[in-house]
Design an enzyme around this catalytic site. Structure first.
Site, short mmCIF file in Angstrom:
data_model
loop_
_atom_site.label_atom_id
_atom_site.label_comp_id
_atom_site.label_asym_id
_atom_site.label_seq_id
_atom_site.Cartn_x
_atom_site.Cartn_y
_atom_site.Cartn_z
N GLU A 131 0.81 -1.21 0.00
CA GLU A 131 0.00 0.00 0.00
C GLU A 131 0.86 1.29 0.00
O GLU A 131 0.61 2.22 -0.77
CB GLU A 131 -0.81 -0.11 1.30
CG GLU A 131 -1.83 0.86 1.57
CD GLU A 131 -1.96 1.10 3.09
OE1 GLU A 131 -1.39 0.35 3.92
OE2 GLU A 131 -2.64 2.06 3.42
N ASP A 153 0.48 -9.41 4.04
CA ASP A 153 -0.80 -9.10 4.68
C ASP A 153 -2.01 -9.33 3.77
O ASP A 153 -3.14 -9.37 4.24
CB ASP A 153 -0.81 -7.63 5.14
CG ASP A 153 0.24 -7.36 6.20
OD1 ASP A 153 0.68 -8.33 6.85
OD2 ASP A 153 0.63 -6.20 6.38
N GLY A 193 -0.48 -8.30 10.74
CA GLY A 193 -1.76 -7.85 10.21
C GLY A 193 -2.20 -6.62 10.98
O GLY A 193 -2.75 -6.71 12.06
N ARG A 194 -1.86 -5.46 10.42
CA ARG A 194 -2.12 -4.18 11.10
C ARG A 194 -3.58 -3.77 11.01
O ARG A 194 -4.22 -3.52 12.02
CB ARG A 194 -1.23 -3.13 10.42
CG ARG A 194 -1.34 -1.74 10.91
CD ARG A 194 -0.33 -0.87 10.21
NE ARG A 194 1.02 -1.19 10.66
CZ ARG A 194 1.62 -0.58 11.67
NH1 ARG A 194 1.02 0.40 12.31
NH2 ARG A 194 2.85 -0.91 12.02
N ARG A 205 0.28 -18.98 27.89
CA ARG A 205 1.55 -18.43 27.42
C ARG A 205 1.33 -17.73 26.08
O ARG A 205 0.36 -18.00 25.39
CB ARG A 205 2.59 -19.54 27.22
CG ARG A 205 2.97 -20.27 28.47
CD ARG A 205 3.87 -19.43 29.35
NE ARG A 205 3.90 -19.95 30.72
CZ ARG A 205 4.75 -20.87 31.16
NH1 ARG A 205 5.65 -21.37 30.35
NH2 ARG A 205 4.70 -21.29 32.40
#
Ligand code: F6P
Length: 348
Positions: free
Chosen positions: A105, A129, A172-173, A272
């Site tokens: 992007e 992504d 993956g923002r 964990r």
């Protein structure tokens, strides 16, 4: 005088970049008789005129290699005063006739701006992504999904041996494609994505139900950009600190750790966290990504030859097509609700 075509790779690296470079260079030299030039470290290569020839020897043996032989960076000409004009001037001074920009992007957003001021650019979509519009898939995604799947497979055996919940943080923002595909392929028991805010109580209910049903372990997959509903474990992106990368994005990280603590407190199950981090971007590309990268590279050099600038190559169905860069960067492609609904059937 022969035609000079530059290639650069920008943004986070991903498996499949070298197959694109190899394909564009091979056809560029062998069929079109172009001079192929590599620009080093993304847009920094254009801003600093840092480049070198890309001959057949340079691309020999790179098909299975991860990363990019050209290097990459998140250098953003928009953050440099007069950056776009300087980029255009350098493009002309370097004697380039066209530039193939391989990126996500950010990189393609810059390519689009440069195209508008007269730089002859063609784009190739890259990102693990898979969040670029106008293409069904970006290369790198498939390799990454396989890495996540394998990690989850491995985590299953240790989680089961120790009666633990394991929270796996994946990249993956703004889009949860990696979390959904990787989580579904690995059989995750809960998957959290940026597109849908999560409720911690609900997550814990899924886990309690599962454990009450006889299971002694669970796997939760969380995209780094997943957000809790208001009043949850945090209502902003999880970040280690507030520092920004060169493009201006805050560096994400920490959701798995925060969730693991909250889940353990709420359920009493030993929990964990595991952060897969850059493992997801490293190593050799899958067969799918090698083939897609090769098809994209050939399509990109063909677009240059046909002088179809301002376009990005894309996969639609099983066909490689050209779409306007403008359309590709207009908005992010987020996870379809239908797909996430399928993943949800297996929660708990
Ligand atoms: O390329 C995009 C991405 O994979 C995002 O999902 C992630 O936030 C980012 O890269 C992290 O990259 P880096 O640590 O290299 O800046």
């Amino acid at each position: 005088m022969s035609v000079k075509v530059g290639i650069l790779t920008g943004g986070g690296d991903c498996p499949g970049l070298n197959p694109v470079i190899r394909a564009a260079v091979r056809k560029g030299i062998e069929v079109y008789k172009y001079d192929m030039i590599g620009l080093y470290h993304g847009w920094a290569g254009l801003m600093d005129k840092n480049c070198g020839p890309l001959d057949l020897r340079a691309v020999s043996g790179i098909l299975p290699r991860g990363g990019t032989i050209l290097g990459t960076s998140r250098t953003n000409p928009a953050k440099i005063e007069g950056g776009y004009e300087k980029a255009k001037q350098n493009f002309m001074e370097m004697g380039l006739d066209a530039l193939i920009a391989i990126g996500g992007e950010d990189t393609l957003g810059v390519a689009n701006k440069l195209n508008k001021i007269g730089v002859h650019v063609v784009g190739v979509p890259k990102t693990i992504d898979n969040d670029l519009s106008a293409t069904d898939f970006t290369f790198g995604f498939d390799t990454s999904v396989n890495i996540i799947m394998e990690a989850i497979d491995r985590l299953h055996t240790t989680a089961e041996s120790h009666d633990r919940v394991l929270v796996v943080e994946v990249m993956g923002r703004h889009a949860g494609w990696l979390a959904v595909y990787g989580g579904m392929a690995g059989g995750a028991d809960v998957i959290l994505i940026p597109e849908e805010k999560f409720d911690l109580t609900e997550v814990c209910q899924h886990l309690k139900k599962r454990h009450a049903g006889g299971k002694n372990f669970s796997i939760v997959v969380a995209a780094e950009g997943a957000l809790p509903k208001e009043g949850g474990v945090g209502s902003e992106f999880f970040t280690k600190d507030k520092s920004l990368d060169a493009f201006g994005h805050v560096k994400l990280g920490g959701i798995a750790d925060a969730l693991a603590k909250a889940i353990e407190k709420n359920t009493g199950f030993e929990t964990r966290s595991v952060v897969l981090g850059h493992l997801q971007r490293g190593g050799t590309p899958s067969a799918f990504d090698r083939v897609l990268g090769t098809r994209f590279g050939i399509a990109a050099i063909d677009l240059v030859h046909d002088k179809h600038f301002g376009k990005m190559v894309a996969l639609q169905g099983n066909k490689i097509v050209a779409v306007p860069l403008e359309k590709a960067v207009a908005k992010l492609k987020t996870v379809d609700k239908d797909l996430y609904d399928i993943a949800k059937v297996f929660f708990g």
